[in-house]
Design an enzyme around this catalytic site. Structure first.
Site, PDB file in Angstrom:
ATOM      1  CB  SER A 125     -51.116 -26.537   9.805  1.00 46.32           C
ATOM      2  OG  SER A 125     -49.717 -26.728   9.698  1.00 46.32           O
ATOM      3  CE1 TYR A 137     -51.757 -31.136   7.375  1.00 47.85           C
ATOM      4  CE2 TYR A 137     -49.868 -29.664   7.154  1.00 47.85           C
ATOM      5  CZ  TYR A 137     -50.871 -30.221   7.935  1.00 47.85           C
ATOM      6  OH  TYR A 137     -50.988 -29.865   9.267  1.00 47.85           O
TER       7      TYR A 137
END
Length: 299
Positions: free
Chosen positions: A138, A164
């Site tokens: 990501s 994350y």
């Protein structure tokens, strides 16, 4: 230069592709595109019923097999049951910004699922992989830092997005160290990575539930900047089949890499740190009990 689309996928007849988290989002979109090109696609999913529902929407040769990346025993069982050769493994499944939770083995949920689960799965399957390992990261990795003394958030105050970002940074460090080891072992397998940009998948569903003015603005911007699951899957497909070097990273070519056609993109300084990648690998082996299975080719 021709813009890469799903139509540019080569014929995949006779090839097997395993995709984690393939029952929805960009995983399902990638499965759809690859099955349409003749690949045998194994949907590796936590909920087989949802997996079978998803597989029923695909045209081609598909199979559904249970895999819970938050449970090392499930990962081992999956690897033992899947005995056929694998051409491409796509490490796609992930969790994003949940409240603090832990896997069956006590790992922080995002690090345990997004990185450690795929780390163990890849190494257990590697002797049967023939072509490529693609790991979905990501753009959030750019804010990630890696605290090797507290990878599972047992000492620090838990911050969901920081956890994350750490897991997505780990995905890229894993890819680079995996490629280094594959090259050293004389393996033809390539390790690549991709990110979907801002894909409007169910990972972002928590934004829709934020009723504050800031939450509504964030939701509106997400809708404006995000792209469809099919378009979000294109960097993954590009990393899986395009003529790219090992260790490469694909993402959209648009503004802030939020949307657009896939191309090779850059990564943060931390994600390029080879020493950090090797230290993370060692820590991951210790945590999972799974190591690199290939022996280096003797000169």
């Amino acid at each position: 230069m021709t813009t890469f689309t799903a139509a540019h996928l080569p014929a995949m007849n006779g090839r097997t592709v395993v995709i984690t988290g393939a029952n929805s989002g960009i995983g399902l979109a990638a499965a759809r595109a690859l099955a349409a090109k003749g690949a045998r696609v194994v949907l590796a999913v936590r909920d087989p019923d949802r997996g079978r529902t998803a597989a029923a929407t695909l045209t081609g040769d598909t199979a559904v097999q249970r895999l819970d990346l938050a449970d090392l025993s499930s990962i081992r069982a999956f690897a033992e049951d899947l005995t056929e050769p694998i051409d491409v493994l796509i490490n796609n499944a992930g969790v994003m910004i949940p409240p603090l939770a832990r896997t069956a083995d006590g790992f922080e949920l995002q690090f345990g699922t997004n990185h450690l689960g795929h780390f163990a799965l890849t190494n257990l399957l590697l002797p049967r992989i023939r072509r490529r390992v693609v790991t979905v990261s990501s753009n959030g990795h750019r804010t990630g830092t890696l605290d090797l003394a507290d990878l599972n958030w047992e000492r620090r105050p838990y911050r969901a997005f920081a956890a994350y970002a750490q897991s997505k940074l780990a995905n890229l460090l894993f890819t680079s160290e995996l490629q280094r080891r594959l090259t050293e072992a004389g393996s033809p397998v390539l390790a690549t990575a991709a990110h979907p940009g801002m894909a409007a998948t169910n990972l972002l569903g928590h934004l829709d539930r934020d009723p504050t003015p800031l939450g509504r603005l964030r939701t509106a911007l997400t809708g404006l900047l995000s792209q469809s699951d099919d378009d979000g899957a294109l960097p993954t497909l590009y990393a899986a089949v395009a003529d790219v070097p090992g260790g490469s990273y694909a993402g959209p070519d648009g503004f802030l890499e939020g949307r657009g056609a896939p191309k090779l993109v850059g990564r943060s300084k931390a994600a390029r740190d080879g020493t950090l990648a090797r230290r993370l690998w060692t820590a991951s082996e210790m945590l999972t009990g799974v190591g690199f299975p290939l022996m280096a080719t003797k000169g």
